[in-house]
Every structure is written in C-alpha cells, then in structure tokens.
Design a protein around this motif. Sequence first.
Motif, mmCIF file in Angstrom:
data_model
loop_
_atom_site.group_PDB
_atom_site.id
_atom_site.type_symbol
_atom_site.label_atom_id
_atom_site.label_comp_id
_atom_site.label_asym_id
_atom_site.label_seq_id
_atom_site.Cartn_x
_atom_site.Cartn_y
_atom_site.Cartn_z
ATOM 1 N N PHE A 93 67.995 54.124 -5.053
ATOM 2 C CA PHE A 93 67.299 55.329 -5.484
ATOM 3 C C PHE A 93 66.009 55.479 -4.675
ATOM 4 O O PHE A 93 65.469 54.476 -4.202
ATOM 5 N N ASN A 133 65.398 63.572 -4.761
ATOM 6 C CA ASN A 133 65.538 63.594 -6.215
ATOM 7 C C ASN A 133 65.510 62.166 -6.764
ATOM 8 O O ASN A 133 66.345 61.347 -6.401
ATOM 9 N N PRO A 134 64.544 61.859 -7.648
ATOM 10 C CA PRO A 134 64.360 60.473 -8.079
ATOM 11 C C PRO A 134 65.506 59.895 -8.902
ATOM 12 O O PRO A 134 65.621 58.684 -8.998
ATOM 13 N N VAL A 135 66.334 60.729 -9.503
ATOM 14 C CA VAL A 135 67.373 60.167 -10.364
ATOM 15 C C VAL A 135 68.740 60.132 -9.683
ATOM 16 O O VAL A 135 69.736 59.827 -10.321
ATOM 17 N N ARG A 136 68.794 60.479 -8.405
ATOM 18 C CA ARG A 136 70.091 60.415 -7.724
ATOM 19 C C ARG A 136 70.027 59.454 -6.544
ATOM 20 O O ARG A 136 69.000 59.345 -5.874
#
Lengths: 612, 334
Positions: A153, A107-110
């Motif tokens: 990230f 997941n790119p935002v976590r």
Amino acid sequence: MSLLTVENLTVTARVGQGGVARLAPVLRGVGLALDKGEVLGIVGESGAGKSMLGRAIAGYLPPGFSVAGGRVDFNRRNLLAITAEARRAMLGREIAFIPQEPLSALNPVRTVFSQLGEHYTHLGIPRREHRARAIEALAEVQLPDPESLLRRFPHQLSGGMCQRVLIAMAFASRPRLIVADEPTTALDVSVQARILELMAALQRRAGTAVLFITHDLRLAAGICDRLAVLYAGAVVEEGGAASVLSRPLHPYTRALELANPALSARRGLMVLPDHMPGLAALAEATGCRFAPRCPVRSHGCAEREIPLIGDDRRVACQYPERTLGITPSAPAPPHRAGTGEALLSVEGLGRRFRVGGMFRRHGVTALEDASFTLREGEFLGVVGESGSGKSTLARLIVGLDRPTTGRIILAGADVTKGDAAARQIRLANLQMVFQNPSSALNPRRRVGSIVAQALEAAHRPTVEREAVAAELMRAMGLDPALVSRLPAQLSGGQRQRVNIARALAARPRLLVADEIVSGLDVSIQAQLLALLARLRAGGIALVFISHDLAVVRHLCDRVIVMQQGRIVEQGETERVFASPQADYTRELLAAAPPDIGAPAPTRLLAIPPPAG
Amino acid sequence: MLRTLAWRAAVALPTLLVVSSLMFMALRLLPVDPAAMSLPPNATNADIAAMRHTMGLDKPLPVQYVIWLDQVLHGNFGQSIHFRRSVAGLVSNALPATIELAGSAMVIAFILGVGGGLLLFALQGRRSELALETATTLAMSLPEFLWGLLFIFVFGVALNWLPFTGRLAPNLPQPSGTGFLLIDSLRAGRLDIFWSALLHLILPASALGIAFAPPIARVLRASLLATWEQDYIRQARLRGVSETRLLLAHALRNAALPSLTMVGVQFGFLFGGSLLIEVIFADPGIGNLMVDAVRNADLPVIQAVGLTYCVVVLVINAVVDALYMVLDPRLRRA
Ligand SMILES: Nc1ncnc2c1ncn2[C@@H]1O[C@H](COP(=O)(O)OP(=O)(O)OP(=O)(O)O)[C@@H](O)[C@H]1O
Ligand code: SF4
Ligand SMILES: [Mg+2]
C-alpha cells in the motif's frame, strides 16, 4: 505543426468580498508551443499561474475559475472544446500527469497493483497481462523487487518510491505529452536527482514531450530544451533554455537567476522587494505587472504593457537591453572564522526512541554521538537528507526533547537536564524558529502582539512594546502597518519574517532555525537570507538547518553534515564544499542541482535505447 | 490485527464485570422482594424467610454477587421466578428472534444509509438535494416506535399489505433448529415458512432501520465531501478515471472509514431500540422477555437480558474494529 499549442489563453478567477465580484486574470494571453519530444520548462514563483496552465490543459479548473478566451490545441484538437467523454479517453492515454505530492497522489486503501491495474484497464490492456506489465513497468523505473511491491500500500512506500510508481503509470501508455507539476519538490535532494534522471531517460526513449513546471530555475536549466518564464499570469520571456539563462532579456528572469545562491561559490544576491501580486491585486493591475519590483523600470513602464515580442527569443519588456546590467543588490556575506567565545557546546549527544506497540518494542537511534562547538556570532549550517537527525538535534538544543546520552553546554552552563535553572538559561540566551510558520503563530493574535510577546512576558510597558515591535518589523522588511493583521492575512514569507521578529524580540544570543527558507519562493528566500546576513552584524549566532546546500554555503561559516543520526563531517563551510572528505558529503554535493551554466554531472542510467 | 482483537477481548471482560455488578447492585436496591413474589400470596413470613434463605438473599450483597457470578461462569443463570424455567433457556429461546430483527434492521439501515449518503453527495447543489435532505431530517426526527406504529397503521391496517404481529402466520409450525426462522425454514425446505417469516420481518425491521439510517447517510456525505478534495482523487481523474468510478472505487472506501464509527454507535442504539419494536409488533424476542421480567420483578431474567445487551454491544464494537482494519491497510501491521 506543434504537438501542443496554447494561444492567447486567458483564465479568470472570481474574486471579491461582498456584492461586487471581480474577475482576476490568473493567466493572461498565454501563448506557447511544444513540439514532439521537446521539454518545455514553465518557471515562476508561486502564484505565477504555472499549475493553472496544467489544469487548463487537463480541462479541470478549480471551482470559480474559468477559461475566458484562447485556444489549447493538442494533436490538432481544441482541448477547450472537446466533450467530457473524449477528454477522459485522452487523459492518461495521450496526456499524462505527474504530481507534486507523490505520497498523497495514490489512493491509501488500494494496493499498488490495483491502481496500476485500473490504469491498464483504462488503456484497454487485457486483465491477464496486467501482472507481467506491472512487474516490467516497476522494474523499468528502477524499483527493487517489483513482485512484492505490487502487494503493498502507498503508506508502505517512501515518497521517491511512490513517485516512481506514478511515473511508471504516466509512461504506461507511451503518452505524447506529460505534464509534470513540480514532480520533485516534495522529495529529498538525492532522490530528486535520481527521479529527474529517470524521467529524462524514459522521455528520450519514448519521444514524449514534457511540460515541466517548476519554481526552480536551476532545476529547469538542467533538463529543459526551452523555457517560458511566467510572472503574474503572463509569459514574460520565452526561448531556448541555454539562451534564456545565459542572456536573459527580462529583468524578472535575471532577478530569479541572481536570487539563487550558488553551490560553487559564495556570491551576492539580487533581492527584489515585496512579492508577486495576489489574486485581488491582479484584478486591479495595469501596465507592466513587474514594474513595482523592477530594478530597471523607467519611463512608461507602469502605464503601458508590452506584449511578448520576438521570434525565437520572445520577451515582454520595454527595456530588455537594461536587463544584463542588473547586478546583485546585496553583497556576498563575508566569511568569518569563529574566534569568539564558545556559546554552545554539544558533547557526545545521542537520542534513542522506543517505538512499536506493547510487545515487540525496539529502539530507533535518531541521533548518535554528536559533538561540536558554536562560537559567539557564528553561523552554523546543518545539512543531511530527511530523517538524518537534523530536527532531532535542533529539538535537543532548544530543550523540546531530552537527550539519552551526552551533554549540552549553553553560555557556560550545563542545560542537559532541562530543569528550571536550565530553562532560565535557555530563555535568556536562545530562541527558535521552525519550518511551519503558520502553526507557530497564534492565529487569533494580531501580528504586533505576536512580535512583542517576549516583552509582554518581561512586563514592559505597552508604549515600549509597540515601539520595539514596529522597529523589528521594519528591520525584517515588513510594513509596520501589518501589525494589526492576523497571521492568516499574511503571505508565507511575511509569516516567516514575523516568526523571526518574534524570536528576535527576546534579544537572544543564539537562534535555532529549522528549514525556515524551504518552501518559500526564491525571491522571498533571498529577502530572508539578506535579513539573516544583516543580523550577523548584530553578533547573533545561528544554527541553520536546511536541506539546501547552496543556501547553507551562502550563509554559514561552518557546516555539519549528518547521515543516519551521525555527524559524518564538519568544518569551515568553504573547506567542506571545496574539498569534501566524507563520501556522503560528496554524494550530497553531486545530487544537488548544479549551478546555472555549470556542466551537468554525467550520470547515465542503464535504460536501453528504443528498440527498432 | 489479531493482537487488536485480543486486546478488545481483554478490555471486554472487565467491562462486563463492571456492568454486571452495577446492574446486580441496582436491582438488589429496588424495593421488591423476589422471595415473596415467588411464593403464593398466602405464604407466611416464616415461609418467606425460608425462601429468602434458599435463594441466598439473606447473605451480604457482595457475597450474593460472587455466588451469582460463579454460577454465570458455569453457564447457570438461575431460575426465572415468574416463568419457573431456566433463565438460560428463556434467553436463548428469545435471542434469535431479536438478532433476526436487529440484523435485518441493520441491513436496511446500512443500505439506506450508504445509498442515501451517496445520493446526498451526488445530488449536491441540485434542488433534489433539498428534498432528500428534508426526507432524512424527517426520518431522523421520528423515533423508531412511532415509525412502527405508523407502518402498522398504513401498511398493516389501512392497506392490509403486510402482517404485523408475531414472527409467523399462526397456521404455520415453527421449524426446529437454531431459532432463526429464516435459516431453519430453508434447512427444512419449507419455502412457505421462509416467505411468511420474511413478510413478518419487513415492517418491524424497516421501522427500526429507517430511524437509524439518516445519521449514517449524513456522516458518509460529509466524509465523501472531504475525500473528494484529496490529491489521489484529482490524480485519478487526470488518469481518465470516470466520475462514477472515482466515487465508488476511490472515494467511497476512504470515506467509509470515518463513517464506520458512526455506524457502530448507531447499531448499538439500534439494538437497544429493538426492545420497543418487539413490544409493538408482539415479536417474542428478548425485548419482550425483558418487559415481562420487569413487570414481574423477575430479577434473574432482568440481569441475564441486561448482560446480553451488553455483550451484543461489545461484539458490535469488536466487529467495527475488525472492519476498520479490513478497510484501512494503514492500521494493519506489516
Ligand atoms: N518521536 C519519534 N519517535 C520515533 N522516531 C523518531 C521520532 N522523531 C524522530 N524519529 C526518527 O529519528 C530520525 C531522525 O528524525 P528527524 O526528524 O530529526 O530528521 P530530519 O533530518 O530533521 O528529517 P526532515 O528533513 O524530514 O525533517 C528519523 O529516522 C525519524 O524517523
Ligand atoms: S517593462 Fe519596465 S518595469 Fe516592466 S520589466 Fe521591463 S523595464 Fe521592468
Ligand atoms: Mg527535519
């Protein structure tokens, strides 16, 4: 009792336009068994149903697909009949998956830590132990500085690093089974080798069984205990890896093996005609599905389908004894030392990019001091890992980009400046073919008009255009009836051939090809390689960029090895491969998957054996 | 991140200059004479000319603008012709009421929008999706002032559940302080005032919020559908992550990114929409101030309120940018 048994599994997909929906069998009566700690390779080309098998085991089939029959038993439970709740509890804990595209699988935002932590929570590990666990796990997959990595990230990591994180996640629960679907396909060759070693080491230590899905027979040969070869949704051959490879019983297995160029020597290739049937064709097919392409088909093949028979070695073919008699259909391309006139010379070529925002700009050297000469009719290979400057070099040669230093001489004229005169010379002498054929072809033009585009620009009459287009299509091994199709209605290999046909219509003396066979199935790749070898007879010169060393060895007379924007070695292909001078060339050769039957290179990882 | 915000601020200044000069020119071209309007009806032409001179209206337009700008930069927005008070005082008295209204409406629009988007996504393919879809279309097709009138009629007049004029019950004193009733009342420890202010906010804020929620909901649903197909969702599912968690902990934040631009644009419109709502609900905010000023050709007030709207929209844009960077680590520089 095996850990995983798949019995007579059939998965169907709804296909069909208009009112009549038909069911196409994507998997047909697949039967497999996997023991504890065993590595089973599932090999086949794209469309064979490999990933569908993994998805059926996970219990998540794409919309429109459903299980039509059979059983999947894991650890004495029928996976096809358990509740969603039970499945969720088992996934990630007893069965783990390693994906094909590591960069997009996180997941790119976590942060890395938040995703690892979520998994630990799923496994029931108390929160206060997460950090220590995560650091230990990342160190175990050989990631440097795990502490700082946890805060990062996914976009701040390379593909190989992401895959290590995903492997750490997969092994976190010491699962009984890991399904790895093309885990290294998206990675660089050198990274690929290290990732495979890592997986093998962890697998041996944890005693995990692995279902290793790949299109690459050579890769599977190196790491699998058993192999199952899939064609058109059915297992056509199964058995111990060594035995399947040394004595294939199914013509398709043999053809797959012979379609691969070898790393250690130039050899002839098996070129199968056509391609694997697609979904719509599967709905119609009867008899042996391989029959239309089989070089030894005979009486009754097209009418009757033979089930998988045998005990330890199973095969589904009426005439398995003919398999070993299959020999390469295309001879090894001859070696030619370049003696012709110089067509292209590049002198001290360099390209720097300015990157960064308004402030704090800095330079990136994509290419530095590259010099070489390409003669008429010569095939030049350019190898090196991703980011080494291969594509930059290609873009400079074809004039899509201007060099910051150095000169480019094409057909005796200086084309460095890229002005109108240079464009004229390039237009008359060179054409390019790029990696992604779908974006290179105008989606709204018919294939025929795409191929004849260059003639259109030269104002040739329609009749001549059509004749030349049909001629080129035939030369590319394409059915001339395809001229009225749109690019979207072609397969990947067909599209790439249309792309090449389009470039050849302009009768160039030099073709620049960037990764044109990567991402294609081996049988399609073999078709393209045979095609390029035929072009050589016509006297065309080729700059062939590829990360696949075996392919370059097969096709090219000379080779350039690039590392971090510099040419570290160049010379005759045979010489460079037989006695590499640069350390980097040796590393590249060692990292490439070895030929089938060749002894595996010994590189052992410092991973301790299981305690106790 | 700081650099992006500084960049935003640097862009905001010229924007404000252009907007204010355009507004200044346009207002001066109107066939109204503020000098005459500020004098009693029996004033002579000589009086008017003298007044024009005092007010600086006889100077060339660009000079007038520069003088005005200079004063504005010193915090002096001039005197209101109609109210005969300082414009700065008028605007700063009225602004808190508008911010309170628009802020509450934004919260309502946001909650309804995000909730509706999630619901639309979760219900996809079911019959209830159609009902919800119809509801959002309906909510969107009525403009905010019609919602206001409808609410007044149903909840105010017919059912008599909620108050619909002003900010407070008439018998309650306005607490001193920031001008934000919800804050001031709490600081003064007057829960009765707080409650009354809250009740007075419900109808206008809902009317304003409800009209702006549906576009947010639809964009969110669309981007949730796209996000749902991503590799990382599939991979998380294969790790045993539950569908609820997939939606809330994995998909929502990624899907929020494309929706955020929509939210920013909507909030700009919403702030503009507060003008009519204030008029309908007799809310003494800058919308009502603007209406009074326009009715009386009170140019200094019109200019100041116009500038205020512009500043607010710029601030909203900056907040959206900042949120982008909070939500999307790829935009932060390492
Ligand atoms: N437009 C650009 N701006 C900044 N850097 C660039 C640009 N194009 C290329 N580079 C950098 O130049 C280097 C070489 O890039 P290039 O694409 O030529 O490599 P490559 O060997 O073809 O890689 P791949 O096999 O992944 O295509 C890389 O470090 C890349 O990041
Ligand atoms: S059954 Fe016949 S056609 Fe099929 S693989 Fe065997 S020989 Fe070829
Ligand atoms: Mg490249």
